[in-house]
Design a protein around this motif. Structure first.
Motif, PDB file in Angstrom:
ATOM      1  N   HIS A  52      51.555  43.498  34.780  1.00 16.58           N
ATOM      2  CA  HIS A  52      50.681  42.904  33.767  1.00 16.58           C
ATOM      3  C   HIS A  52      50.573  43.805  32.536  1.00 16.58           C
ATOM      4  O   HIS A  52      50.581  43.311  31.406  1.00 16.58           O
ATOM      5  CB  HIS A  52      49.322  42.567  34.377  1.00 16.58           C
ATOM      6  N   ARG A  53      50.515  45.089  32.746  1.00 17.30           N
ATOM      7  CA  ARG A  53      50.494  46.005  31.596  1.00 17.30           C
ATOM      8  C   ARG A  53      51.804  45.924  30.816  1.00 17.30           C
ATOM      9  O   ARG A  53      51.806  45.899  29.584  1.00 17.30           O
ATOM     10  CB  ARG A  53      50.222  47.427  32.069  1.00 17.30           C
ATOM     11  N   ARG A  54      52.918  45.883  31.530  1.00 16.51           N
ATOM     12  CA  ARG A  54      54.236  45.803  30.890  1.00 16.51           C
ATOM     13  C   ARG A  54      54.386  44.507  30.081  1.00 16.51           C
ATOM     14  O   ARG A  54      55.009  44.491  29.021  1.00 16.51           O
ATOM     15  CB  ARG A  54      55.321  45.910  31.956  1.00 16.51           C
ATOM     16  N   LEU A  55      53.810  43.413  30.576  1.00 19.26           N
ATOM     17  CA  LEU A  55      53.871  42.136  29.861  1.00 19.26           C
ATOM     18  C   LEU A  55      52.957  42.098  28.638  1.00 19.26           C
ATOM     19  O   LEU A  55      53.045  41.185  27.823  1.00 19.26           O
ATOM     20  CB  LEU A  55      53.516  40.977  30.792  1.00 19.26           C
ATOM     21  N   GLY A  56      52.065  43.082  28.503  1.00 25.73           N
ATOM     22  CA  GLY A  56      51.181  43.152  27.350  1.00 25.73           C
ATOM     23  C   GLY A  56      49.762  42.694  27.600  1.00 25.73           C
ATOM     24  O   GLY A  56      48.975  42.544  26.664  1.00 25.73           O
ATOM     25  N   PHE A  57      49.395  42.481  28.859  1.00 24.95           N
ATOM     26  CA  PHE A  57      48.014  42.134  29.174  1.00 24.95           C
ATOM     27  C   PHE A  57      47.110  43.344  28.936  1.00 24.95           C
ATOM     28  O   PHE A  57      47.526  44.484  29.104  1.00 24.95           O
ATOM     29  CB  PHE A  57      47.879  41.687  30.636  1.00 24.95           C
ATOM     30  N   VAL A  58      45.876  43.069  28.565  1.00 19.48           N
ATOM     31  CA  VAL A  58      44.881  44.103  28.312  1.00 19.48           C
ATOM     32  C   VAL A  58      43.892  44.110  29.471  1.00 19.48           C
ATOM     33  O   VAL A  58      43.402  43.050  29.879  1.00 19.48           O
ATOM     34  CB  VAL A  58      44.134  43.812  26.979  1.00 19.48           C
ATOM     35  N   GLU A  59      43.600  45.285  29.992  1.00 22.34           N
ATOM     36  CA  GLU A  59      42.581  45.396  31.037  1.00 22.34           C
ATOM     37  C   GLU A  59      41.224  45.205  30.380  1.00 22.34           C
ATOM     38  O   GLU A  59      40.832  45.957  29.491  1.00 22.34           O
ATOM     39  CB  GLU A  59      42.649  46.754  31.731  1.00 22.34           C
ATOM     40  N   GLU A  60      40.480  44.183  30.847  1.00 21.06           N
ATOM     41  CA  GLU A  60      39.218  43.821  30.221  1.00 21.06           C
ATOM     42  C   GLU A  60      37.995  44.157  31.060  1.00 21.06           C
ATOM     43  O   GLU A  60      36.893  44.157  30.553  1.00 21.06           O
ATOM     44  CB  GLU A  60      39.201  42.323  29.917  1.00 21.06           C
ATOM     45  N   GLY A  61      38.199  44.398  32.332  1.00 21.03           N
ATOM     46  CA  GLY A  61      37.049  44.675  33.173  1.00 21.03           C
ATOM     47  C   GLY A  61      37.463  44.925  34.607  1.00 21.03           C
ATOM     48  O   GLY A  61      38.639  44.829  34.967  1.00 21.03           O
ATOM     49  N   ARG A  62      36.477  45.254  35.394  1.00 20.95           N
ATOM     50  CA  ARG A  62      36.721  45.603  36.786  1.00 20.95           C
ATOM     51  C   ARG A  62      35.498  45.225  37.606  1.00 20.95           C
ATOM     52  O   ARG A  62      34.378  45.547  37.234  1.00 20.95           O
ATOM     53  CB  ARG A  62      36.966  47.108  36.859  1.00 20.95           C
ATOM     54  N   ARG A  63      35.740  44.510  38.693  1.00 24.08           N
ATOM     55  CA  ARG A  63      34.680  44.232  39.671  1.00 24.08           C
ATOM     56  C   ARG A  63      34.887  45.227  40.802  1.00 24.08           C
ATOM     57  O   ARG A  63      35.866  45.145  41.539  1.00 24.08           O
ATOM     58  CB  ARG A  63      34.783  42.798  40.182  1.00 24.08           C
ATOM     59  N   ARG A  64      33.977  46.148  40.913  1.00 20.53           N
ATOM     60  CA  ARG A  64      34.135  47.222  41.888  1.00 20.53           C
ATOM     61  C   ARG A  64      33.913  46.736  43.312  1.00 20.53           C
ATOM     62  O   ARG A  64      33.024  45.937  43.577  1.00 20.53           O
ATOM     63  CB  ARG A  64      33.151  48.360  41.575  1.00 20.53           C
ATOM     64  N   ARG A  65      34.764  47.227  44.214  1.00 24.76           N
ATOM     65  CA  ARG A  65      34.646  47.001  45.660  1.00 24.76           C
ATOM     66  C   ARG A  65      34.362  45.530  46.000  1.00 24.76           C
ATOM     67  O   ARG A  65      33.503  45.227  46.820  1.00 24.76           O
ATOM     68  CB  ARG A  65      33.589  47.918  46.242  1.00 24.76           C
ATOM     69  N   SER A  66      35.109  44.637  45.410  1.00 24.30           N
ATOM     70  CA  SER A  66      34.846  43.207  45.605  1.00 24.30           C
ATOM     71  C   SER A  66      35.869  42.522  46.502  1.00 24.30           C
ATOM     72  O   SER A  66      35.767  41.318  46.722  1.00 24.30           O
ATOM     73  CB  SER A  66      34.800  42.505  44.249  1.00 24.30           C
ATOM     74  N   HIS A  67      36.825  43.263  47.017  1.00 22.53           N
ATOM     75  CA  HIS A  67      37.848  42.691  47.891  1.00 22.53           C
ATOM     76  C   HIS A  67      38.038  43.617  49.086  1.00 22.53           C
ATOM     77  O   HIS A  67      38.222  44.824  48.921  1.00 22.53           O
ATOM     78  CB  HIS A  67      39.163  42.542  47.118  1.00 22.53           C
ATOM     79  N   TYR A  68      37.968  43.042  50.275  1.00 24.04           N
ATOM     80  CA  TYR A  68      38.124  43.831  51.495  1.00 24.04           C
ATOM     81  C   TYR A  68      39.360  43.355  52.245  1.00 24.04           C
ATOM     82  O   TYR A  68      39.521  42.162  52.505  1.00 24.04           O
ATOM     83  CB  TYR A  68      36.893  43.675  52.401  1.00 24.04           C
ATOM     84  N   ALA A  69      40.237  44.284  52.577  1.00 27.43           N
ATOM     85  CA  ALA A  69      41.432  43.972  53.369  1.00 27.43           C
ATOM     86  C   ALA A  69      41.979  45.267  53.950  1.00 27.43           C
ATOM     87  O   ALA A  69      41.892  46.325  53.323  1.00 27.43           O
ATOM     88  CB  ALA A  69      42.492  43.296  52.512  1.00 27.43           C
ATOM     89  N   ASP A  70      42.538  45.170  55.133  1.00 28.45           N
ATOM     90  CA  ASP A  70      43.205  46.292  55.790  1.00 28.45           C
ATOM     91  C   ASP A  70      42.280  47.515  55.900  1.00 28.45           C
ATOM     92  O   ASP A  70      42.713  48.651  55.725  1.00 28.45           O
ATOM     93  CB  ASP A  70      44.500  46.641  55.057  1.00 28.45           C
ATOM     94  N   GLY A  71      41.000  47.260  56.140  1.00 23.58           N
ATOM     95  CA  GLY A  71      40.049  48.344  56.367  1.00 23.58           C
ATOM     96  C   GLY A  71      39.581  49.075  55.122  1.00 23.58           C
ATOM     97  O   GLY A  71      38.970  50.131  55.225  1.00 23.58           O
TER      98      GLY A  71
END
Length: 185
Positions: free
Chosen positions: A144-163
């Protein structure tokens, strides 16, 4: 004649009932499944056949699409891309993409994303695309960075998988940013 749905490496197309086997095999790669959303218990071949047949029969809208990513040469299904969270008032949409593990690192995802964004921006008049990526999915973050997307935000600890808990990283790209980088020749 050139199709708007054909890129350098892939073509986007509707799902066909016989695609079930490819998608069923992709579920064997647990880490990739977790990176896309969440791990589910195994499903039967009969259920996978039914899923593909049902999707093949559904009528798609002009904006809310679910398309197979297939190789340009050979028409082999390598993944799927879809739009969601459409907001016509504000001109925004989000998309999700999944590429089967045997087909990673071949440029298919980037090619498919550019094709979808070109359609949504220049045919459907949307002005901004968004994508959520789990923070442990380094290849997708880099793409996504390579394609030119801009990081706009982050939802912390919002996805749980593989412990473990992961953040969800929100990326955005406006039509102007897309045009500057990926304008059709």
């Amino acid at each position: 004649m050139t199709s708007a749905w054909t890129g350098e490496r892939v073509r986007l197309r509707a799902i066909e009932p016989e695609d079930w086997e490819a998608f069923h095999s992709f579920d064997e790669y647990s880490e990739a499944v977790r990176n896309g959303h969440q791990l589910h218990p195994p499903q039967s071949a009969a259920r996978a056949r039914k899923w593909a047949a049902e999707l093949a029969e559904q009528t798609q809208g002009l904006d809310d699409v679910r398309l197979v990513i297939a190789t340009r040469d050979g028409n082999v299904p390598v993944g799927m891309i879809n739009t969601h969270s459409l907001d016509r008032v504000h001109g925004t949409f989000a998309y999700g993409i999944g590429i089967g593990t045997p087909h990673h690192r071949k440029g298919y995802a980037g090619d498919a994303i550019v094709l979808l964004l070109r359609y949504m921006f220049f045919e459907r008049r949307f002005q901004k695309a968004e994508a959520w990526v789990y923070s442990s999915n380094e290849p997708s973050l880099a793409l996504h960075r390579r394609l030119g997307f801009v990081e706009e935000g982050r939802r912390r600890r919002s996805h749980y998988a593989d412990g473990r808990y992961d953040d969800e990283v929100l990326f955005g790209m406006t039509i102007e940013e897309f045009t500057e980088r990926h304008a059709a020749s």
